[in-house]
Structure formats: structure tokens, C-alpha cells
Design an enzyme around this catalytic site. Structure first.
Site, PDB file in Angstrom:
ATOM      1  N   ASP A  67     -22.887  -6.435  37.842  1.00 48.96           N
ATOM      2  CA  ASP A  67     -23.161  -7.982  38.511  1.00 48.96           C
ATOM      3  C   ASP A  67     -24.561  -7.573  39.569  1.00 48.96           C
ATOM      4  OD1 ASP A  67     -21.620  -6.747  40.331  1.00 48.96           O
ATOM      5  OD2 ASP A  67     -20.211  -8.284  40.517  1.00 48.96           O
ATOM      6  N   ASN A 136      -9.986 -12.395  46.168  1.00 51.86           N
ATOM      7  CA  ASN A 136      -9.777 -13.830  45.274  1.00 51.86           C
ATOM      8  C   ASN A 136      -9.320 -13.740  43.864  1.00 51.86           C
ATOM      9  OD1 ASN A 136     -12.153 -13.665  44.314  1.00 51.86           O
ATOM     10  ND2 ASN A 136     -13.001 -15.441  45.333  1.00 51.86           N
ATOM     11  N   HIS A 138     -11.624 -12.309  41.800  1.00 52.17           N
ATOM     12  CA  HIS A 138     -12.439 -12.149  40.826  1.00 52.17           C
ATOM     13  C   HIS A 138     -12.970 -10.649  40.294  1.00 52.17           C
ATOM     14  CE1 HIS A 138     -15.509 -11.241  44.341  1.00 52.17           C
ATOM     15  NE2 HIS A 138     -15.326 -10.318  43.788  1.00 52.17           N
ATOM     16  N   GLU A 143     -15.881 -15.738  39.848  1.00 50.36           N
ATOM     17  CA  GLU A 143     -15.007 -16.405  40.666  1.00 50.36           C
ATOM     18  C   GLU A 143     -13.939 -17.282  40.345  1.00 50.36           C
ATOM     19  OE1 GLU A 143     -15.247 -14.922  43.414  1.00 50.36           O
ATOM     20  OE2 GLU A 143     -17.192 -15.517  44.648  1.00 50.36           O
TER      21      GLU A 143
HETATM   22  C1  GLP Z   1     -17.790  -7.393  44.823  1.00 52.78           C
HETATM   23  C2  GLP Z   1     -18.169  -7.021  43.212  1.00 52.78           C
HETATM   24  C3  GLP Z   1     -17.091  -6.692  42.451  1.00 52.78           C
HETATM   25  C4  GLP Z   1     -15.823  -5.886  43.269  1.00 52.78           C
HETATM   26  C5  GLP Z   1     -15.407  -6.414  44.476  1.00 52.78           C
HETATM   27  C6  GLP Z   1     -14.420  -5.723  45.374  1.00 52.78           C
HETATM   28  O1  GLP Z   1     -17.448  -8.706  45.104  1.00 52.78           O
HETATM   29  N1  GLP Z   1     -18.916  -8.008  42.708  1.00 52.78           N
HETATM   30  O2  GLP Z   1     -17.330  -6.073  41.294  1.00 52.78           O
HETATM   31  O3  GLP Z   1     -14.863  -5.615  42.525  1.00 52.78           O
HETATM   32  O4  GLP Z   1     -16.669  -6.713  45.234  1.00 52.78           O
HETATM   33  O5  GLP Z   1     -15.227  -5.098  46.417  1.00 52.78           O
HETATM   34  P1  GLP Z   1     -14.275  -3.832  47.169  1.00 52.78           P
HETATM   35  O6  GLP Z   1     -14.120  -2.828  46.304  1.00 52.78           O
HETATM   36  O7  GLP Z   1     -15.299  -3.601  48.177  1.00 52.78           O
HETATM   37  O8  GLP Z   1     -13.234  -4.524  47.696  1.00 52.78           O
END
Ligand code: GLP
Length: 264
Positions: A67, A136, A138, A143
Site C-alpha cells: 500500500d 482495527n 486491517h 479497513e
Molecule cells: C499500516 C500498514 C499495514 C501495517 C499496519 C500495522 O497501517 N498499512 O500494512 O500492517 O500499519 O503497523 P505496525 O506494524 O506499525 O503496527
């Protein structure tokens, strides 16, 4: 779905690096799907180390990122492109022509998303997708309420996700409201997948995703339908799991199972 409970984030990341390394050894032109966020950083650091110390060869590997924030160009330090460049791309011998990214500055987003899907198809599909999980539920930026068969497209970010990302942007108003993300249907087409989650703050959402009902409200729960998923957790992220004892027992042959399935 196989759940791996590790002593800590470091040992889970080393395990993930072993799997990526093994895949590249038996398939030098492997196609990897990459996730951003804090969670996979140790994995990327370990892959860089293995490239530098052991000569792990990325020259024929193809990568696709999950993404990108809409509106952020490659040069923006908060773009996911910058994240991957800093944590992986620029420290390995990945061939630039095999690095596929989503462009947050693209004018025709619809066409860009269609072309991205086409590039994944042309590359032969994703062999191994690395995933994190948002607070959440995702995956990518899919989302809650995202269609479980969605393809690469624009998504509006939830307030929760924006709040989770305030630290990098300085203030809530600076956090982009939209992102381009591989869809859930796109992710589900990968041949194998490893979801990493570390820390107590992820324990409740991990339990919902792994042991709860499949629901668009918890996008990661769709992975229960994927034939080859391993969920790598540290002790904190595993706190709320009901079947913890079973997963501890299941960890035998964990690596062999993944390697066997990836080779199949
Ligand atoms: C972002 C990314 C996700 C990732 C998530 C969790 O939203 N788009 O791909 O898994 O963050 O992030 P973290 O690993 O910092 O908790």
C-alpha cells in the site's frame, strides 16, 4: 492457519527471515509481497544482514508493496516508498526493475490500480506475502468493512488508523486521509502468507482475527480461509488467545510445514 508463539519479536523475525531466505534459495526469482509498519522492520534488518554477511541474493527477486498513502510522492519521508527504500531496497541487490510500488502521486488512480494487478499477474503471482495487522484488524490498508474480495484501489482511512499514524506525521491533520492498497482478494491470491504481530497492544485484535468469526469488520480474519498462512506472535500479542496451549504444542514442525507447502 498455523499460529507460532515465539519468545519475543526478535526470534519471530529471525524465523520469518529463515522462511524468506529458504524461499529465495529454492526459488531465486521468488515474488514477495511486502508490508510496512514497525512490525516487520526486524525482519527487513535481518534480510539485509543476510544479504551482506551471507550473500543472500535478491537480484532475481521481484517485490510488490502492499500500500501507499495517497498524495505522498516517493521523495516524501513518510511515504511507504521511503520506508522500504530505507529499510530494505537500498541495502540489498534488489533489481530496481523488479521493485513494484504504488505511486501516491498518480493522477489516474483507477488505471494505476488495474496496472498493478496486471503486473502481479505477469510476475506469476505472489509467492510469499508478509503482513502486519492494524489495531482495527486491517491488512494493507483494507479497513473494516472492506469487501473481502476487493482488488487494488483507494481506501479512506479510519480515524483509528490516522490516530495510529500520528507519531510519524506530527499531527492528525497531516496524516493522509486516503491510501491506495492491494485488495483483500488480491492478498488472498498469494501462495503463502506470514502475518506478524508483536506486543500487548495487538493481543485483542489478534485473538479476534485468529479465533473470531470471519467478518469484514476484522479484515485480517479472512486469512482463516487461506490454505497457507502462518501467524507469528510474540508473547504479548498472544495474551488473549484462547487456544494458546494448542499453538505452543503445534509449533513443532512449524518451519518444515511452511517450507513443504511453499515448495508444493
Ligand atoms: C499500516 C500498514 C499495514 C501495517 C499496519 C500495522 O497501517 N498499512 O500494512 O500492517 O500499519 O503497523 P505496525 O506494524 O506499525 O503496527
Amino acid at each position: 492457519m498455523e499460529i507460532g508463539l515465539f519468545q519475543d519479536a526478535s526470534s519471530a523475525s529471525l524465523y520469518a527471515a529463515d522462511i524468506v531466505g529458504a524461499l529465495i534459495s529454492f526459488k531465486p526469482n521468488a515474488v514477495l509481497g511486502l508490508a510496512s509498519g514497525g512490525t516487520p522492520i526486524k525482519l527487513y534488518q535481518e534480510l539485509v544482514k543476510r544479504h551482506k554477511v551471507e550473500g543472500l541474493d535478491f537480484s532475481s527477486v521481484t517485490v510488490f508493496i502492499l500500500d501507499e498513502y495517497l498524495g505522498l510522492g516517493k521523495e516524501n519521508l513518510n511515504s511507504f516508498y521511503s520506508y522500504y527504500n530505507e529499510n530494505l531496497f537500498s541495502h540489498t541487490n534488489l533489481n530496481r526493475s523488479r521493485i513494484h510500488v504504488l505511486d501516491g502521486k498518480i493522477e489516474d488512480v483507477k488505471e494505476h490500480c488495474k496496472a498493478y494487478e496486471e503486473e502481479i499477474r505477469k510476475a506469476g503471482g505472489i509467492d510469499l506475502q508478509i503482513l502486519g495487522i492494524g489495531s482495527n484488524g486491517h491488512i494493507g490498508f483494507n479497513e473494516p468493512t472492506s469487501s473481502l474480495v476487493s482488488r487494488t484501489r483507494i481506501k479512506t482511512l479510519t480515524r483509528q488508523t490516522c490516530l495510529d499514524n500520528v507519531a510519524s506525521f506530527g499531527s492528525l491533520t497531516e496524516v493522509p486521509q486516503h491510501a491506495i492498497t492491494m485488495g483483500i482478494g488480491t492478498i488472498m491470491e498469494c501462495r503463502a502468507c506470514m502475518l506478524l504481530a508483536f506486543g500487548g497492544s495487538k493481543s485483542s485484535i489478534v485473538a479476534k482475527a485468529v479465533e473470531g468469526p470471519i467478518s469484514a469488520m476484522i479484515p485480517a480474519s479472512i486469512l482463516q480461509m487461506h490454505p497457507c498462512v502462518q501467524v507469528l506472535l510474540d508473547q504479548g500479542a498472544a495474551t488473549d488467545l484462547e487456544m494458546k496451549e494448542y499453538y505452543e504444542h503445534q509449533v513443532q514442525n512449524f518451519k518444515e510445514n511452511m517450507l513443504l507447502r511453499m515448495r508444493a
